[in-house]
Scaffold this motif. Structure first.
Motif, PDB file in Angstrom:
ATOM      1  N   LEU A 112       0.821  -1.212   0.000  1.00 18.20           N
ATOM      2  CA  LEU A 112       0.000   0.000   0.000  1.00 18.20           C
ATOM      3  C   LEU A 112       0.853   1.260   0.000  1.00 18.20           C
ATOM      4  O   LEU A 112       0.530   2.237  -0.681  1.00 18.20           O
ATOM      5  N   HIS A 113       1.959   1.241   0.747  1.00 16.98           N
ATOM      6  CA  HIS A 113       2.786   2.462   0.822  1.00 16.98           C
ATOM      7  C   HIS A 113       3.363   2.845  -0.544  1.00 16.98           C
ATOM      8  O   HIS A 113       3.538   4.028  -0.844  1.00 16.98           O
ATOM      9  N   SER A 114       3.669   1.854  -1.393  1.00 15.73           N
ATOM     10  CA  SER A 114       4.168   2.146  -2.745  1.00 15.73           C
ATOM     11  C   SER A 114       3.075   2.791  -3.589  1.00 15.73           C
ATOM     12  O   SER A 114       3.329   3.734  -4.346  1.00 15.73           O
ATOM     13  N   GLU A 115       1.864   2.283  -3.457  1.00 15.63           N
ATOM     14  CA  GLU A 115       0.737   2.850  -4.197  1.00 15.63           C
ATOM     15  C   GLU A 115       0.455   4.284  -3.755  1.00 15.63           C
ATOM     16  O   GLU A 115       0.135   5.150  -4.582  1.00 15.63           O
ATOM     17  N   ILE A 116       0.618   4.555  -2.467  1.00 22.29           N
ATOM     18  CA  ILE A 116       0.394   5.911  -1.960  1.00 22.29           C
ATOM     19  C   ILE A 116       1.418   6.880  -2.551  1.00 22.29           C
ATOM     20  O   ILE A 116       1.075   7.994  -2.978  1.00 22.29           O
ATOM     21  N   GLU A 117       2.684   6.461  -2.587  1.00 29.43           N
ATOM     22  CA  GLU A 117       3.719   7.323  -3.169  1.00 29.43           C
ATOM     23  C   GLU A 117       3.450   7.594  -4.644  1.00 29.43           C
ATOM     24  O   GLU A 117       3.631   8.706  -5.136  1.00 29.43           O
ATOM     25  N   TYR A 118       3.020   6.547  -5.356  1.00 29.33           N
ATOM     26  CA  TYR A 118       2.688   6.700  -6.769  1.00 29.33           C
ATOM     27  C   TYR A 118       1.528   7.679  -6.937  1.00 29.33           C
ATOM     28  O   TYR A 118       1.554   8.575  -7.795  1.00 29.33           O
ATOM     29  N   THR A 119       0.511   7.543  -6.097  1.00 25.74           N
ATOM     30  CA  THR A 119      -0.665   8.409  -6.184  1.00 25.74           C
ATOM     31  C   THR A 119      -0.318   9.854  -5.856  1.00 25.74           C
ATOM     32  O   THR A 119      -0.903  10.786  -6.429  1.00 25.74           O
ATOM     33  N   LYS A 120       0.631  10.057  -4.969  1.00 22.54           N
ATOM     34  CA  LYS A 120       1.036  11.427  -4.630  1.00 22.54           C
ATOM     35  C   LYS A 120       1.608  12.155  -5.842  1.00 22.54           C
ATOM     36  O   LYS A 120       1.409  13.368  -6.000  1.00 22.54           O
ATOM     37  N   SER A 121       2.315  11.430  -6.720  1.00 28.75           N
ATOM     38  CA  SER A 121       2.812  12.047  -7.956  1.00 28.75           C
ATOM     39  C   SER A 121       1.649  12.503  -8.820  1.00 28.75           C
ATOM     40  O   SER A 121       1.688  13.591  -9.421  1.00 28.75           O
ATOM     41  N   TYR A 122       0.630  11.671  -8.884  1.00 30.91           N
ATOM     42  CA  TYR A 122      -0.574  12.021  -9.648  1.00 30.91           C
ATOM     43  C   TYR A 122      -1.258  13.244  -9.044  1.00 30.91           C
ATOM     44  O   TYR A 122      -1.654  14.178  -9.753  1.00 30.91           O
ATOM     45  N   LEU A 123      -1.383  13.260  -7.715  1.00 29.66           N
ATOM     46  CA  LEU A 123      -2.095  14.342  -7.048  1.00 29.66           C
ATOM     47  C   LEU A 123      -1.322  15.657  -7.085  1.00 29.66           C
ATOM     48  O   LEU A 123      -1.918  16.736  -7.036  1.00 29.66           O
ATOM     49  N   ARG A 124       0.002  15.584  -7.176  1.00 29.98           N
ATOM     50  CA  ARG A 124       0.782  16.816  -7.321  1.00 29.98           C
ATOM     51  C   ARG A 124       0.419  17.530  -8.613  1.00 29.98           C
ATOM     52  O   ARG A 124       0.349  18.761  -8.668  1.00 29.98           O
ATOM     53  N   ILE A 125       0.203  16.748  -9.658  1.00 33.10           N
ATOM     54  CA  ILE A 125      -0.193  17.343 -10.940  1.00 33.10           C
ATOM     55  C   ILE A 125      -1.588  17.956 -10.826  1.00 33.10           C
ATOM     56  O   ILE A 125      -1.835  19.078 -11.296  1.00 33.10           O
ATOM     57  N   GLN A 126      -2.512  17.241 -10.179  1.00 32.93           N
ATOM     58  CA  GLN A 126      -3.853  17.787 -10.003  1.00 32.93           C
ATOM     59  C   GLN A 126      -3.824  19.033  -9.111  1.00 32.93           C
ATOM     60  O   GLN A 126      -4.592  19.979  -9.327  1.00 32.93           O
ATOM     61  N   GLY A 127      -2.932  19.035  -8.124  1.00 33.62           N
ATOM     62  CA  GLY A 127      -2.798  20.215  -7.277  1.00 33.62           C
ATOM     63  C   GLY A 127      -2.370  21.433  -8.056  1.00 33.62           C
ATOM     64  O   GLY A 127      -2.819  22.558  -7.785  1.00 33.62           O
ATOM     65  N   LEU A 128      -1.500  21.236  -9.050  1.00 37.04           N
ATOM     66  CA  LEU A 128      -1.070  22.340  -9.904  1.00 37.04           C
ATOM     67  C   LEU A 128      -2.207  22.812 -10.801  1.00 37.04           C
ATOM     68  O   LEU A 128      -2.324  24.008 -11.098  1.00 37.04           O
ATOM     69  N   ARG A 129      -3.054  21.891 -11.218  1.00 32.80           N
ATOM     70  CA  ARG A 129      -4.194  22.243 -12.068  1.00 32.80           C
ATOM     71  C   ARG A 129      -5.185  23.128 -11.322  1.00 32.80           C
ATOM     72  O   ARG A 129      -5.666  24.143 -11.844  1.00 32.80           O
ATOM     73  N   PHE A 130      -5.521  22.736 -10.095  1.00 33.64           N
ATOM     74  CA  PHE A 130      -6.604  23.402  -9.369  1.00 33.64           C
ATOM     75  C   PHE A 130      -6.111  24.385  -8.315  1.00 33.64           C
ATOM     76  O   PHE A 130      -6.925  25.044  -7.661  1.00 33.64           O
ATOM     77  N   SER A 131      -4.798  24.447  -8.138  1.00 31.38           N
ATOM     78  CA  SER A 131      -4.172  25.425  -7.248  1.00 31.38           C
ATOM     79  C   SER A 131      -4.814  25.389  -5.858  1.00 31.38           C
ATOM     80  O   SER A 131      -5.027  24.317  -5.299  1.00 31.38           O
ATOM     81  N   ASN A 132      -5.117  26.580  -5.292  1.00 28.58           N
ATOM     82  CA  ASN A 132      -5.606  26.627  -3.907  1.00 28.58           C
ATOM     83  C   ASN A 132      -7.079  26.246  -3.772  1.00 28.58           C
ATOM     84  O   ASN A 132      -7.636  26.292  -2.677  1.00 28.58           O
ATOM     85  N   TYR A 147       0.263  -3.896   3.682  1.00 30.86           N
ATOM     86  CA  TYR A 147      -0.669  -4.828   3.036  1.00 30.86           C
ATOM     87  C   TYR A 147      -0.577  -4.683   1.522  1.00 30.86           C
ATOM     88  O   TYR A 147      -0.306  -3.593   0.994  1.00 30.86           O
ATOM     89  N   LEU A 148      -0.833  -5.778   0.829  1.00 33.39           N
ATOM     90  CA  LEU A 148      -0.697  -5.800  -0.630  1.00 33.39           C
ATOM     91  C   LEU A 148      -2.014  -5.453  -1.317  1.00 33.39           C
ATOM     92  O   LEU A 148      -3.081  -5.929  -0.923  1.00 33.39           O
ATOM     93  N   ILE A 149      -1.905  -4.649  -2.368  1.00 33.53           N
ATOM     94  CA  ILE A 149      -3.077  -4.267  -3.156  1.00 33.53           C
ATOM     95  C   ILE A 149      -2.701  -4.298  -4.633  1.00 33.53           C
ATOM     96  O   ILE A 149      -1.519  -4.275  -4.992  1.00 33.53           O
ATOM     97  N   PRO A 150      -3.678  -4.334  -5.527  1.00 34.96           N
ATOM     98  CA  PRO A 150      -3.371  -4.220  -6.961  1.00 34.96           C
ATOM     99  C   PRO A 150      -2.787  -2.840  -7.249  1.00 34.96           C
ATOM    100  O   PRO A 150      -3.248  -1.841  -6.694  1.00 34.96           O
ATOM    101  N   PRO A 151      -1.761  -2.753  -8.077  1.00 31.00           N
ATOM    102  CA  PRO A 151      -1.197  -1.431  -8.405  1.00 31.00           C
ATOM    103  C   PRO A 151      -2.222  -0.549  -9.093  1.00 31.00           C
ATOM    104  O   PRO A 151      -3.106  -1.043  -9.793  1.00 31.00           O
ATOM    105  N   TYR A 152      -2.139   0.751  -8.856  1.00 33.06           N
ATOM    106  CA  TYR A 152      -2.973   1.791  -9.455  1.00 33.06           C
ATOM    107  C   TYR A 152      -4.388   1.810  -8.887  1.00 33.06           C
ATOM    108  O   TYR A 152      -5.255   2.491  -9.425  1.00 33.06           O
ATOM    109  N   LEU A 153      -4.626   1.055  -7.804  1.00 36.26           N
ATOM    110  CA  LEU A 153      -5.975   1.018  -7.243  1.00 36.26           C
ATOM    111  C   LEU A 153      -6.392   2.404  -6.734  1.00 36.26           C
ATOM    112  O   LEU A 153      -7.443   2.925  -7.123  1.00 36.26           O
ATOM    113  N   ILE A 154      -5.570   3.006  -5.869  1.00 37.38           N
ATOM    114  CA  ILE A 154      -5.919   4.314  -5.312  1.00 37.38           C
ATOM    115  C   ILE A 154      -5.881   5.381  -6.399  1.00 37.38           C
ATOM    116  O   ILE A 154      -6.752   6.257  -6.461  1.00 37.38           O
TER     117      ILE A 154
END
Length: 248
Positions: A112-132, A147-154
């Motif tokens: 899960l922690h790997s998926e969270i780090e991956y998702t944070k990269s995605y959310l950084r881009i969305q944060g730049l799109r929508f700003s404050n 715990y193990l999850i399928p990649p890209y789930l979150i």
């Protein structure tokens, strides 16, 4: 040599028994060979099925929604035109990390922690799109991180929240990500205050291309007792909750 009638009868009976025993043994050998053949056939079928499932699963894993790529490219072009080089570089770095993880990862399950780090990269881009306008809240139970999850789930759930909910909303946007320990399962819940789903059921949402069918297919290939549910809150927020068996 004269054989008595008693001896002849005994030999006759014995010959019948020997013949019957030989036939019985032959039938047992044939039955055993058939069982071996059936087992071999079942094994080959299982191997083919597993191979097909793995191929299908990896194909589903490698799908990336063009909607996100189009929006990201538009963001990068806009930043370049505005000469916002620092923000442009950060966006490119986040996109690079996102794509690197997307196409280098071949594992059917990841921590899960790997998926969270991956998702944070995605959310950084969305944060730049929508700003404050965008607020992201994390509520991660530390005991679930391995715990193990399928990649890209979150990431799939958050992308779905943006495409069908947050992008349609005027004003402040809220995205909440939560994990919980629940007996022999753990749950992942993504909630947004967007305008998506309306009165759709989960089944209708999957039929209407809400990014959930891919995820449901992957979960079904990996687990026999996972759960996905859609919940509409009283204040209009939408939640997608995934329940997965615990594994390390």
């Amino acid at each position: 040599m004269i054989i008595s009638s008693e001896t002849f009868s005994f030999l006759s009976i014995m010959s019948v028994f020997v013949t019957m025993a030989a036939l019985l043994l032959l039938l047992m050998v044939i039955s055993f060979e058939k069982q071996i053949s059936d087992l071999s056939h079942e094994k080959r079928e299982m191997e083919l099925t597993n191979s097909l499932q793995q191929s299908t699963y990896m194909q589903l894993n490698q799908q990336i929604h063009p909607h996100f790529l189009f929006n990201t490219i538009s963001l990068l072009i806009g930043l370049a035109r505005l000469n916002r080089l620092d923000t442009l570089i950060k966006s490119l770095e986040s996109l690079s990390l996102l794509l690197k993880f997307k196409y280098q990862n071949k594992d059917p399950l990841i921590p899960l922690h790997s998926e969270i780090e991956y998702t944070k990269s995605y959310l950084r881009i969305q944060g730049l799109r929508f700003s404050n306008r965008l607020t992201i809240e994390w509520s991660i139970d530390a005991s679930t991180l391995d715990y193990l999850i399928p990649p890209y789930l979150i990431q799939t759930l958050t992308e779905n929240a943006f495409k069908h909910g947050l992008e349609k909303k005027v004003g402040q946007l809220l995205l909440q990500l939560e994990t919980k320990n629940e007996n022999d399962h753990f749950s992942i819940t993504i909630t947004d205050n967007g305008l998506g789903f309306e009165h759709l059921s989960l089944e209708k949402a999957m039929e209407n291309g809400h990014g959930l069918l891919n995820l449901k297919q992957r979960l079904d290939l990996l687990f026999t007792n996972s759960l996905m549910e859609l919940v509409k809150g009283r204040s209009g927020e939408t939640s997608i909750r995934i329940q997965i068996p615990k594994s390390h």
